[in-house]
Write an enzyme that holds these catalytic residues in place. Structure first.
Site, PDB file in Angstrom:
ATOM      1  N   GLU A  94       0.828  -1.201   0.000  1.00 31.22           N
ATOM      2  CA  GLU A  94       0.000   0.000   0.000  1.00 31.22           C
ATOM      3  C   GLU A  94       0.863   1.252   0.000  1.00 31.22           C
ATOM      4  OE1 GLU A  94      -2.596  -0.328   3.363  1.00 31.22           O
ATOM      5  OE2 GLU A  94      -3.919  -1.756   2.365  1.00 31.22           O
ATOM      6  N   CYS A 107       3.386   8.530   1.028  1.00 32.73           N
ATOM      7  CA  CYS A 107       3.809   7.586   2.057  1.00 32.73           C
ATOM      8  C   CYS A 107       3.950   6.228   1.375  1.00 32.73           C
ATOM      9  CB  CYS A 107       2.768   7.546   3.169  1.00 32.73           C
ATOM     10  SG  CYS A 107       3.295   6.600   4.594  1.00 32.73           S
ATOM     11  N   CYS A 114       6.234  -7.247   7.019  1.00 35.26           N
ATOM     12  CA  CYS A 114       7.282  -6.641   7.845  1.00 35.26           C
ATOM     13  C   CYS A 114       7.928  -7.724   8.695  1.00 35.26           C
ATOM     14  CB  CYS A 114       6.690  -5.555   8.742  1.00 35.26           C
ATOM     15  SG  CYS A 114       7.936  -4.601   9.646  1.00 35.26           S
ATOM     16  N   CYS A 118       5.795  -5.061  15.835  1.00 34.12           N
ATOM     17  CA  CYS A 118       5.127  -4.011  16.601  1.00 34.12           C
ATOM     18  C   CYS A 118       3.667  -4.424  16.839  1.00 34.12           C
ATOM     19  CB  CYS A 118       5.188  -2.684  15.853  1.00 34.12           C
ATOM     20  SG  CYS A 118       6.878  -2.149  15.477  1.00 34.12           S
ATOM     21  N   CYS A 121       0.562  -2.529  15.121  1.00 31.48           N
ATOM     22  CA  CYS A 121       0.588  -2.275  13.684  1.00 31.48           C
ATOM     23  C   CYS A 121      -0.032  -3.425  12.903  1.00 31.48           C
ATOM     24  CB  CYS A 121       2.033  -2.046  13.240  1.00 31.48           C
ATOM     25  SG  CYS A 121       2.209  -1.749  11.469  1.00 31.48           S
ATOM     26  N   CYS A 339      -1.954   0.176   6.335  1.00 34.28           N
ATOM     27  CA  CYS A 339      -0.640  -0.260   6.811  1.00 34.28           C
ATOM     28  C   CYS A 339      -0.391   0.126   8.265  1.00 34.28           C
ATOM     29  CB  CYS A 339       0.460   0.354   5.952  1.00 34.28           C
ATOM     30  SG  CYS A 339       0.310  -0.043   4.233  1.00 34.28           S
TER      31      CYS A 339
END
Length: 347
Positions: A94, A107, A114, A118, A121, A339
């Protein structure tokens, strides 16, 4: 037997020139093709109208152009545009266009999924499938630049690497993409208009400084207390705040560039006086500014937006210590959360 074709944009200009010489053509043909690939954003070899049909056929035989495709685009009532970007292998990342009165910010993502964990997220719930190639990062920027011109009548003004993935875990490709974005042969954007956001990998922050990069650095901090930070971002247990502090001091010594701290305040997690005092103390180590970010919840779990009173307590304490602080309100609330915190960021 079918040739395993390489993405032609993985070749440098010199390698393209060498390719044409090796195929009994003139070296300058490499310059022409390179310009089509980057400055003109050709999506196919057929687009290269000043290159002969025979040459285009030869390129088609040896190479592909693995351009991204904007699969779906959502426009928010506040003007935010979110792109679901399909890659050549079918994977999706995205990117977001964030407009203000004076500029538009792209962005962008640097990885599919990932490798970090985290807890707040949405992207962290996806395993890291692969790094994005430099051209795939560049294509996201080009797509948003076109949207900026279409919807806001001016070119893209800023870029933040705050989308899917940890940019410093895809170090070489991110730097190559930025090199192309800032090159006169690419977008020609000033590196000062680019910000790379990291969750805080000390070794790679030092490498950035050693490589004398000219773009800005942001750190997703979220707590200046190790125990709380590792609850929010479990991987950070391997990178304690003392190590992060040392790397940021090293960064500033070498670059003289201020740090931006990205900081979300969550109810019953870091909305207390001890957390505020710790942040104020941490901010005094290196010249910086703090972006307090409104949280966009991804579920009904433990991470929920803190009260306005808590945000104001942070603002008051930071300003009393002479630290620049801004509150970033969530953007694109009427479209899908992008995201994790991607939709909330501006440069």
């Amino acid at each position: 037997m079918e040739i395993d074709k390489k993405d032609i944009r993985a070749l440098s200009k010199e390698q393209l020139r060498d390719f044409f010489v090796a195929n009994d053509d003139k070296a300058f043909r490499g310059n022409q093709v390179y310009e089509w690939l980057w400055s003109k954003g050709a999506h196919s070899f057929e687009d290269m109208t000043n290159v002969s049909k025979g040459t285009r056929t030869m390129l088609e035989t040896h190479f592909v152009i693995n351009h991204i495709k904007v699969d779906t685009m959502q426009r928010s009532e506040d003007g935010t545009v979110k792109n679901a970007v399909r890659l050549h292998d079918g994977l999706v990342v995205e990117s977001v266009l964030i407009p203000t009165n004076t500029r538009t910010t792209a962005c962008v993502s640097s990885q599919v999924g990932c490798s970090l964990d985290c807890n707040f997220c949405a992207t962290a719930r996806l395993k890291r499938m692969r790094n994005l190639e430099p051209a795939e990062i560049y294509d996201q920027v080009i797509a948003i630049d076109k949207e900026s011109r279409l919807y806001y009548n001016h070119p893209l003004s800023n870029i933040v690497f705050m989308g899917m993935g940890e940019p410093l875990m895809n170090y070489n490709n991110v730097l190559k993409a930025i090199e192309m974005i800032t090159s006169p042969e690419g977008l020609g954007m000033s590196p000062k208009r680019i910000m790379v956001s990291t969750s805080g990998v000390p070794k790679m922050i030092k490498k950035l400084a050693d490589d004398d990069v000219k773009f800005k650095l942001a750190v997703s901090l979220h707590s200046a207390i190790d125990e709380i930070r590792s609850r929010i971002m479990p991987f950070s247990a391997n990178f304690p705040l003392a190590d992060l502090r040392e790397s940021l001091e090293y960064w500033y010594r070498k670059t003289k560039s201020k740090i931006s701290y990205e900081y979300v305040v969550w109810k019953d997690i870091n909305d207390n006086k001890a957390s505020i005092d710790a942040l104020v103390k941490f901010c005094k180590y290196v010249p910086c500014k703090v972006n307090l970010i409104e949280y966009n919840p991804i579920d009904d779990g433990e991470f929920q937006q803190a009260s306005e009173e808590s945000i104001n307590a942070y603002i008051k304490a930071l300003e009393a210590s002479g630290i620049v602080v801004k509150v970033r309100r969530s953007r694109g609330k009427d479209i899908d959360a992008a995201c994790g915190q991607l939709a909330n960021k501006e440069a």
